[in-house]
Scaffold this motif. Structure first.
Motif, PDB file in Angstrom:
ATOM      1  N   LEU A  25     -33.747   6.117 -10.366  1.00 11.97           N
ATOM      2  CA  LEU A  25     -32.915   5.553  -9.294  1.00 11.97           C
ATOM      3  C   LEU A  25     -32.707   4.055  -9.493  1.00 11.97           C
ATOM      4  CD1 LEU A  25     -34.282   7.497  -6.205  1.00 11.97           C
ATOM      5  CD2 LEU A  25     -31.974   7.663  -7.189  1.00 11.97           C
ATOM      6  N   ASP A  26     -33.750   3.362  -9.943  1.00 13.34           N
ATOM      7  CA  ASP A  26     -33.603   1.927 -10.220  1.00 13.34           C
ATOM      8  C   ASP A  26     -32.534   1.691 -11.284  1.00 13.34           C
ATOM      9  OD1 ASP A  26     -35.615   1.438  -8.381  1.00 13.34           O
ATOM     10  OD2 ASP A  26     -37.164   1.078  -9.902  1.00 13.34           O
ATOM     11  N   PHE A  27     -32.475   2.569 -12.284  1.00  9.32           N
ATOM     12  CA  PHE A  27     -31.484   2.442 -13.353  1.00  9.32           C
ATOM     13  C   PHE A  27     -30.089   2.821 -12.860  1.00  9.32           C
ATOM     14  CE2 PHE A  27     -29.024   4.370 -16.811  1.00  9.32           C
ATOM     15  CZ  PHE A  27     -28.992   3.318 -17.726  1.00  9.32           C
ATOM     16  N   TYR A  28     -29.944   4.042 -12.352  1.00  5.99           N
ATOM     17  CA  TYR A  28     -28.611   4.539 -12.003  1.00  5.99           C
ATOM     18  C   TYR A  28     -28.031   3.872 -10.750  1.00  5.99           C
ATOM     19  CZ  TYR A  28     -28.796   8.044 -15.659  1.00  5.99           C
ATOM     20  OH  TYR A  28     -28.843   8.658 -16.889  1.00  5.99           O
ATOM     21  N   CYS A  29     -28.864   3.594  -9.756  1.00  4.89           N
ATOM     22  CA  CYS A  29     -28.370   2.955  -8.528  1.00  4.89           C
ATOM     23  C   CYS A  29     -28.514   1.438  -8.604  1.00  4.89           C
ATOM     24  CB  CYS A  29     -29.112   3.499  -7.304  1.00  4.89           C
ATOM     25  SG  CYS A  29     -28.817   5.244  -6.987  1.00  4.89           S
ATOM     26  N   LEU A  31     -29.082  -0.615 -11.182  1.00  6.65           N
ATOM     27  CA  LEU A  31     -28.433  -1.294 -12.301  1.00  6.65           C
ATOM     28  C   LEU A  31     -26.972  -0.885 -12.471  1.00  6.65           C
ATOM     29  CD1 LEU A  31     -29.162  -3.373 -14.450  1.00  6.65           C
ATOM     30  CD2 LEU A  31     -29.824  -1.493 -15.937  1.00  6.65           C
ATOM     31  N   LEU A  32     -26.712   0.428 -12.535  1.00  8.36           N
ATOM     32  CA  LEU A  32     -25.335   0.883 -12.743  1.00  8.36           C
ATOM     33  C   LEU A  32     -24.518   0.879 -11.459  1.00  8.36           C
ATOM     34  CD1 LEU A  32     -25.645   3.811 -15.313  1.00  8.36           C
ATOM     35  CD2 LEU A  32     -25.250   1.375 -15.725  1.00  8.36           C
ATOM     36  N   GLY A  33     -25.174   0.874 -10.303  1.00  5.74           N
ATOM     37  CA  GLY A  33     -24.447   0.735  -9.043  1.00  5.74           C
ATOM     38  C   GLY A  33     -24.050   2.013  -8.340  1.00  5.74           C
ATOM     39  N   PHE A  34     -24.613   3.163  -8.741  1.00  6.90           N
ATOM     40  CA  PHE A  34     -24.330   4.398  -8.018  1.00  6.90           C
ATOM     41  C   PHE A  34     -24.970   4.349  -6.634  1.00  6.90           C
ATOM     42  CE2 PHE A  34     -23.304   5.822 -12.237  1.00  6.90           C
ATOM     43  CZ  PHE A  34     -22.298   6.752 -12.040  1.00  6.90           C
ATOM     44  N   GLU A  35     -24.429   5.125  -5.707  1.00  6.23           N
ATOM     45  CA  GLU A  35     -24.911   5.168  -4.331  1.00  6.23           C
ATOM     46  C   GLU A  35     -25.814   6.388  -4.148  1.00  6.23           C
ATOM     47  OE1 GLU A  35     -22.935   5.754   0.120  1.00  6.23           O
ATOM     48  OE2 GLU A  35     -21.651   5.721  -1.640  1.00  6.23           O
ATOM     49  N   SER A  48     -23.907   9.079  -6.286  1.00  5.07           N
ATOM     50  CA  SER A  48     -22.463   9.213  -6.308  1.00  5.07           C
ATOM     51  C   SER A  48     -21.770   7.879  -6.512  1.00  5.07           C
ATOM     52  CB  SER A  48     -22.049   9.807  -4.957  1.00  5.07           C
ATOM     53  OG  SER A  48     -20.721   9.530  -4.632  1.00  5.07           O
ATOM     54  N   ALA A  49     -20.524   7.973  -6.924  1.00  3.56           N
ATOM     55  CA  ALA A  49     -19.587   6.850  -6.901  1.00  3.56           C
ATOM     56  C   ALA A  49     -18.581   7.157  -5.805  1.00  3.56           C
ATOM     57  CB  ALA A  49     -18.885   6.700  -8.251  1.00  3.56           C
ATOM     58  N   GLY A  50     -18.439   6.258  -4.851  1.00  2.00           N
ATOM     59  CA  GLY A  50     -17.407   6.415  -3.836  1.00  2.00           C
ATOM     60  C   GLY A  50     -17.668   7.437  -2.758  1.00  2.00           C
ATOM     61  N   GLY A  51     -18.902   7.847  -2.541  1.00  2.00           N
ATOM     62  CA  GLY A  51     -19.223   8.729  -1.433  1.00  2.00           C
ATOM     63  C   GLY A  51     -19.068  10.214  -1.692  1.00  2.00           C
ATOM     64  N   TYR A  52     -18.737  10.618  -2.918  1.00  2.00           N
ATOM     65  CA  TYR A  52     -18.687  12.040  -3.277  1.00  2.00           C
ATOM     66  C   TYR A  52     -20.096  12.612  -3.078  1.00  2.00           C
ATOM     67  CZ  TYR A  52     -17.565  16.113  -6.255  1.00  2.00           C
ATOM     68  OH  TYR A  52     -17.351  17.371  -6.746  1.00  2.00           O
ATOM     69  N   HIS A  53     -20.235  13.904  -2.835  1.00  2.00           N
ATOM     70  CA  HIS A  53     -21.573  14.453  -2.553  1.00  2.00           C
ATOM     71  C   HIS A  53     -22.554  14.152  -3.672  1.00  2.00           C
ATOM     72  CE1 HIS A  53     -20.706  17.995  -5.077  1.00  2.00           C
ATOM     73  NE2 HIS A  53     -19.566  18.107  -4.412  1.00  2.00           N
ATOM     74  N   LEU A 117     -25.742   3.396 -24.257  1.00  2.00           N
ATOM     75  CA  LEU A 117     -27.104   2.962 -23.977  1.00  2.00           C
ATOM     76  C   LEU A 117     -27.919   4.190 -23.598  1.00  2.00           C
ATOM     77  CD1 LEU A 117     -27.291   1.566 -20.385  1.00  2.00           C
ATOM     78  CD2 LEU A 117     -25.100   2.106 -21.382  1.00  2.00           C
ATOM     79  N   ASN A 118     -29.200   3.983 -23.374  1.00  2.07           N
ATOM     80  CA  ASN A 118     -30.080   5.070 -22.945  1.00  2.07           C
ATOM     81  C   ASN A 118     -30.630   4.768 -21.567  1.00  2.07           C
ATOM     82  OD1 ASN A 118     -29.851   6.594 -25.319  1.00  2.07           O
ATOM     83  ND2 ASN A 118     -31.480   5.432 -26.300  1.00  2.07           N
ATOM     84  N   ASP A 119     -30.834   5.816 -20.780  1.00  2.00           N
ATOM     85  CA  ASP A 119     -31.487   5.637 -19.485  1.00  2.00           C
ATOM     86  C   ASP A 119     -32.999   5.565 -19.721  1.00  2.00           C
ATOM     87  OD1 ASP A 119     -32.541   8.255 -19.603  1.00  2.00           O
ATOM     88  OD2 ASP A 119     -31.326   9.005 -17.946  1.00  2.00           O
ATOM     89  N   PRO A 120     -33.803   5.389 -18.670  1.00  2.63           N
ATOM     90  CA  PRO A 120     -35.255   5.241 -18.876  1.00  2.63           C
ATOM     91  C   PRO A 120     -35.943   6.429 -19.556  1.00  2.63           C
ATOM     92  CG  PRO A 120     -34.651   4.484 -16.695  1.00  2.63           C
ATOM     93  CD  PRO A 120     -33.427   5.132 -17.279  1.00  2.63           C
ATOM     94  N   ASP A 121     -35.319   7.623 -19.502  1.00  2.00           N
ATOM     95  CA  ASP A 121     -35.889   8.790 -20.162  1.00  2.00           C
ATOM     96  C   ASP A 121     -35.262   9.049 -21.522  1.00  2.00           C
ATOM     97  OD1 ASP A 121     -37.911   9.979 -18.293  1.00  2.00           O
ATOM     98  OD2 ASP A 121     -36.200   9.836 -16.934  1.00  2.00           O
TER      99      ASP A 121
END
Length: 162
Positions: A25-29, A31-35, A48-53, A117-121
């Motif tokens: 979550l620290d990476f995707y939200c 750093l990358l800015g997902f909600e 999500s991006a933009g409130g999609y489920h 790039l790679n995510d934490p996993d």
């Protein structure tokens, strides 16, 4: 009988097995800015991006505390995240560079420009934007001719000046 998937078909979301939900979550939200849309304790989250489920599901159901999947084994090569404009791609490149995130590559594919790039996993992540279709490279017969050239990063960053 031959079947062709309808042209409006889309890939709806990706669901990733991760070893540490908060780190992902620290990476995707963070750093990358997902909600964050919904979180189920320390086991799963949907972002999500933009409130999609959800565009990305993250879970630790079978992977909590486990090492990354082997690089030389079948599995997901990367998740590709499509940005709406070249300027948006430039903005995330600058954000990640400022945060000193290591990249694994930068490519101009003729049809798109991409950051890798790679995510934490160690799951591969491609951040890209599609060039307008009328700019896609084609041969003399009108067939698509994608390629991989090094992305001009200084030119990409010029998008932030406009």
């Amino acid at each position: 009988m031959s079947y062709t998937v309808p042209a409006q078909t889309r890939i709806g979301h990706v669901h990733l097995k991760v070893s540490d939900l908060q780190r992902s979550l620290d990476f995707y939200c963070g750093l990358l800015g997902f909600e964050l849309m919904v979180k189920y304790g320390d086991q799963a989250a949907f972002i999500s991006a933009g409130g999609y489920h959800h565009h990305i599901g993250l879970n630790t159901w079978h992977s909590k505390g486990m090492p990354p999947a082997p690089e030389n084994a079948p599995g997901l090569y990367h998740t590709a995240i499509l940005y709406p404009t070249r300027k948006d791609l430039a903005a995330i490149y600058k954000r990640l560079t400022d945060a000193k995130v290591p990249f694994t590559g930068f490519s101009d594919h003729g049809v798109s420009e991409a950051l890798y790039l790679n995510d934490p996993d160690q799951n591969g992540v491609e951040l890209y934007w599609d060039k307008p279709r009328d700019q896609w490279p084609k041969d003399e017969n009108g067939q698509l001719t994608m390629y991989t050239h090094r992305l001009n990063l200084s030119n990409l960053l010029q998008e932030l000046e406009s």
